[in-house]
Design a protein around this motif. Structure first.
Motif, PDB file in Angstrom:
ATOM      1  N   TYR A 263      25.877 -22.673  29.758  1.00  0.00           N
ATOM      2  CA  TYR A 263      25.516 -22.669  28.339  1.00  0.00           C
ATOM      3  C   TYR A 263      24.669 -23.892  28.014  1.00  0.00           C
ATOM      4  CZ  TYR A 263      25.945 -21.749  23.389  1.00  0.00           C
ATOM      5  OH  TYR A 263      25.675 -21.445  22.078  1.00  0.00           O
ATOM      6  N   TRP A 264      23.484 -23.662  27.499  1.00  0.00           N
ATOM      7  CA  TRP A 264      22.589 -24.739  27.105  1.00  0.00           C
ATOM      8  C   TRP A 264      23.123 -25.355  25.822  1.00  0.00           C
ATOM      9  CZ3 TRP A 264      18.923 -25.572  30.760  1.00  0.00           C
ATOM     10  CH2 TRP A 264      18.639 -24.514  31.614  1.00  0.00           C
ATOM     11  N   LYS A 265      23.207 -26.681  25.773  1.00  0.00           N
ATOM     12  CA  LYS A 265      23.894 -27.354  24.679  1.00  0.00           C
ATOM     13  C   LYS A 265      22.999 -27.704  23.503  1.00  0.00           C
ATOM     14  CE  LYS A 265      27.379 -29.367  27.749  1.00  0.00           C
ATOM     15  NZ  LYS A 265      28.005 -30.619  28.244  1.00  0.00           N
ATOM     16  N   ASN A 266      21.748 -28.036  23.750  1.00  0.00           N
ATOM     17  CA  ASN A 266      20.886 -28.571  22.702  1.00  0.00           C
ATOM     18  C   ASN A 266      19.774 -27.595  22.331  1.00  0.00           C
ATOM     19  OD1 ASN A 266      22.274 -31.138  22.745  1.00  0.00           O
ATOM     20  ND2 ASN A 266      21.185 -31.555  24.665  1.00  0.00           N
ATOM     21  N   ASP A 267      19.310 -27.695  21.091  1.00  0.00           N
ATOM     22  CA  ASP A 267      18.250 -26.808  20.627  1.00  0.00           C
ATOM     23  C   ASP A 267      16.961 -26.997  21.414  1.00  0.00           C
ATOM     24  OD1 ASP A 267      19.939 -25.751  18.771  1.00  0.00           O
ATOM     25  OD2 ASP A 267      19.122 -26.837  17.066  1.00  0.00           O
ATOM     26  N   ASN A 268      16.742 -28.192  21.937  1.00  0.00           N
ATOM     27  CA  ASN A 268      15.496 -28.444  22.660  1.00  0.00           C
ATOM     28  C   ASN A 268      15.611 -28.240  24.162  1.00  0.00           C
ATOM     29  OD1 ASN A 268      17.002 -30.662  23.364  1.00  0.00           O
ATOM     30  ND2 ASN A 268      15.603 -32.182  22.503  1.00  0.00           N
ATOM     31  N   ASP A 269      16.730 -27.700  24.638  1.00  0.00           N
ATOM     32  CA  ASP A 269      16.871 -27.422  26.063  1.00  0.00           C
ATOM     33  C   ASP A 269      15.893 -26.338  26.528  1.00  0.00           C
ATOM     34  OD1 ASP A 269      18.835 -29.277  26.635  1.00  0.00           O
ATOM     35  OD2 ASP A 269      20.487 -27.895  26.253  1.00  0.00           O
ATOM     36  N   LEU A 270      15.691 -25.331  25.679  1.00  0.00           N
ATOM     37  CA  LEU A 270      14.848 -24.202  26.056  1.00  0.00           C
ATOM     38  C   LEU A 270      13.673 -24.003  25.110  1.00  0.00           C
ATOM     39  CD1 LEU A 270      17.565 -21.620  27.173  1.00  0.00           C
ATOM     40  CD2 LEU A 270      16.037 -22.951  28.624  1.00  0.00           C
ATOM     41  N   LYS A 271      13.458 -24.962  24.228  1.00  0.00           N
ATOM     42  CA  LYS A 271      12.307 -24.924  23.326  1.00  0.00           C
ATOM     43  C   LYS A 271      11.681 -26.314  23.299  1.00  0.00           C
ATOM     44  CE  LYS A 271      13.645 -21.155  20.212  1.00  0.00           C
ATOM     45  NZ  LYS A 271      12.465 -20.312  20.421  1.00  0.00           N
ATOM     46  N   TYR A 272      10.507 -26.445  23.902  1.00  0.00           N
ATOM     47  CA  TYR A 272       9.811 -27.724  23.920  1.00  0.00           C
ATOM     48  C   TYR A 272       8.790 -27.820  22.786  1.00  0.00           C
ATOM     49  CZ  TYR A 272      11.694 -28.900  28.574  1.00  0.00           C
ATOM     50  OH  TYR A 272      12.500 -29.216  29.635  1.00  0.00           O
ATOM     51  N   ALA A 273       8.037 -26.754  22.541  1.00  0.00           N
ATOM     52  CA  ALA A 273       7.031 -26.775  21.480  1.00  0.00           C
ATOM     53  C   ALA A 273       7.703 -27.000  20.129  1.00  0.00           C
ATOM     54  CB  ALA A 273       6.241 -25.474  21.465  1.00  0.00           C
ATOM     55  N   ILE A 274       7.193 -27.937  19.355  1.00  0.00           N
ATOM     56  CA  ILE A 274       7.675 -28.318  18.028  1.00  0.00           C
ATOM     57  C   ILE A 274       9.080 -28.931  18.087  1.00  0.00           C
ATOM     58  CG2 ILE A 274       8.239 -27.531  15.696  1.00  0.00           C
ATOM     59  CD1 ILE A 274       5.255 -27.529  16.234  1.00  0.00           C
ATOM     60  N   VAL A 275      10.019 -28.260  18.725  1.00  0.00           N
ATOM     61  CA  VAL A 275      11.421 -28.661  18.700  1.00  0.00           C
ATOM     62  C   VAL A 275      11.740 -29.750  19.718  1.00  0.00           C
ATOM     63  CG1 VAL A 275      13.795 -27.768  18.799  1.00  0.00           C
ATOM     64  CG2 VAL A 275      11.942 -26.280  18.056  1.00  0.00           C
TER      65      VAL A 275
END
Length: 401
Positions: A305-317
């Motif tokens: 389970y990915w913990k952070n919002d920016n683990d799988l979203k680099y653009a903007i986030v």
């Protein structure tokens, strides 16, 4: 919260676009990024040093009488990059197009046979529980980047259908002949049988095992020295050995092609409608690509389970610890030192909208397949800052309308 406020202040106070410069070609795009890199703490070295293999596709969206018009600029896109999980996006598109043609519903359930079993056949055992619906599989493949469900859809479609449909849609540089199962090359070209049942367990359709001739795959490739990476690599025994790692005859997904696929997802009414699918299925795919991992409950125990919002979203986030005010419809790929991401960025309140597809290579020790890469330290902040630079450009442009 503080970072979001600083970001907004930067946007509102910046005057770096006062010249009214228009980005309409690759040279202008590259020069523009370099000119304003320092204001966004963006590494010029990554943009200019060939070792990073940086490439970018940037599409502006303008409207004429409410009809969207697209203007695309790109540079560096002649280079190979390993797309990794980025290939889950075209597989998602093709799967939902297949559902429309075959009368399959997102609420139906696949049950795979076990004719082809390699190092990782978990997608088979998961399906045989008859409890996981296509809806959950699509959601986890896109929002959690689940490899098992990608492999399931690869087997459901089969490599010949996948690549024939991509070619028929005009994507001649994309080659997907690989599930994430750890199979040897010959076994990657074989797919399991599959029975599809509805939510009540009643039979709907079935497909047989398929076997694609190796030569049919190889005719789409050429061996290139430029696809040998690193001075050393980790072999199948876990030992570090001298010599490059070979990425020939592997996944191929040129950035201009996958960027075009994303445009067709977001705007199916424009152009030649390359991916025909039911409206509700298209909306579900977009929604899945917008979600953060914390918004998804995994379908099976012990799921990473990915913990952070920016683990799988680099653009903007990318540099935010919590969700940014601007949602992105995006997919990230990370493997062998390559970071790649496609994103549709839209904020109606700011009048901002654009597409960006980016890739770069970060491998400081020059050893491939050892798992030691600079994704979070180098790639993530770079992509985040680059996207904010483009956002600022679009924001200023919207103010002048």
């Amino acid at each position: 919260m503080l970072r979001n406020k600083l970001f907004l202040i930067l946007f509102l106070s910046s005057s770096f676009l006062s010249s009214g410069q228009e980005i309409n070609d690759s040279v202008t795009l590259r020069n523009y990024i370099l000119e304003h890199a320092e204001e966004f703490k963006l590494s010029k070295e990554i943009v200019t040093d060939p070792k990073y293999r940086f490439q970018l596709v940037y599409t502006q969206v303008n409207y004429s009488d409410s009809v969207p018009q697209f203007s695309t600029s790109h540079f560096g896109t002649h280079q190979y990059y390993y797309p990794a999980s980025l290939v889950k996006f075209p597989i998602g598109l093709l799967t939902l197009s297949h559902f429309r043609q075959s009368g399959i519903s997102l609420d139906d359930i696949p049950v795979f046979g076990s004719e082809v079993s390699c190092n990782n056949d978990r997608f088979i055992t998961l399906s045989q529980s008859r409890s996981i619906r296509f809806r959950q599989m699509i959601l986890e493949m896109m929002a959690l980047s689940d490899n098992n469900f990608y492999s399931a859809f690869y087997h459901l479609l089969n490599p010949k259908l996948i690549n024939d449909r991509l070619e028929n849609s005009g994507y001649f540089g994309t080659n997907i002949y690989k599930a994430f199962t750890g199979c040897e090359r010959a076994d990657q070209l074989k797919t399991n049988s599959c029975e599809v049942v509805d939510s009540k367990g009643e039979f709907k359709s079935s497909s047989l095992i398929t076997v694609l001739d190796t030569n049919e795959m190889l005719m789409n490739y050429s061996f290139l020295e430029s696809r040998l990476f690193g001075s050393k690599h980790e072999d199948e025994n876990g030992d570090i050995v001298s010599g490059p790692y070979d990425l020939n005859y592997n996944l191929e997904l040129p950035l201009p092609e996958v960027n075009d696929m994303l445009i067709h997802l977001m705007y199916p009414e424009v152009g030649d409608q390359k991916f025909l699918m039911r409206n509700e299925d298209r909306e579900f795919l977009i929604e899945s690509m917008q979600k953060y991992p914390r918004e998804v409950i995994p379908s099976y125990p012990a799921r990473r389970y990915w913990k952070n919002d920016n683990d799988l979203k680099y653009a903007i986030v990318g540099e935010e610890s919590t969700a940014h005010k601007t949602k992105t419809t995006s997919k990230l790929g990370l493997s062998y030192g390559f970071t790649s991401e496609i994103a549709h960025v839209k904020n109606e309140a700011d009048g901002v909208e654009f597409f960006m597809s980016v890739s770069l290579y970060t491998n400081a020790n020059d050893i491939v397949n050892d798992g030691e890469y600079e994704y979070t330290e180098v790639a993530r902040p770079f992509v985040a800052r680059l996207s904010k630079l483009l956002y600022a450009y679009e924001l200023e442009k919207s103010k002048k309308k």
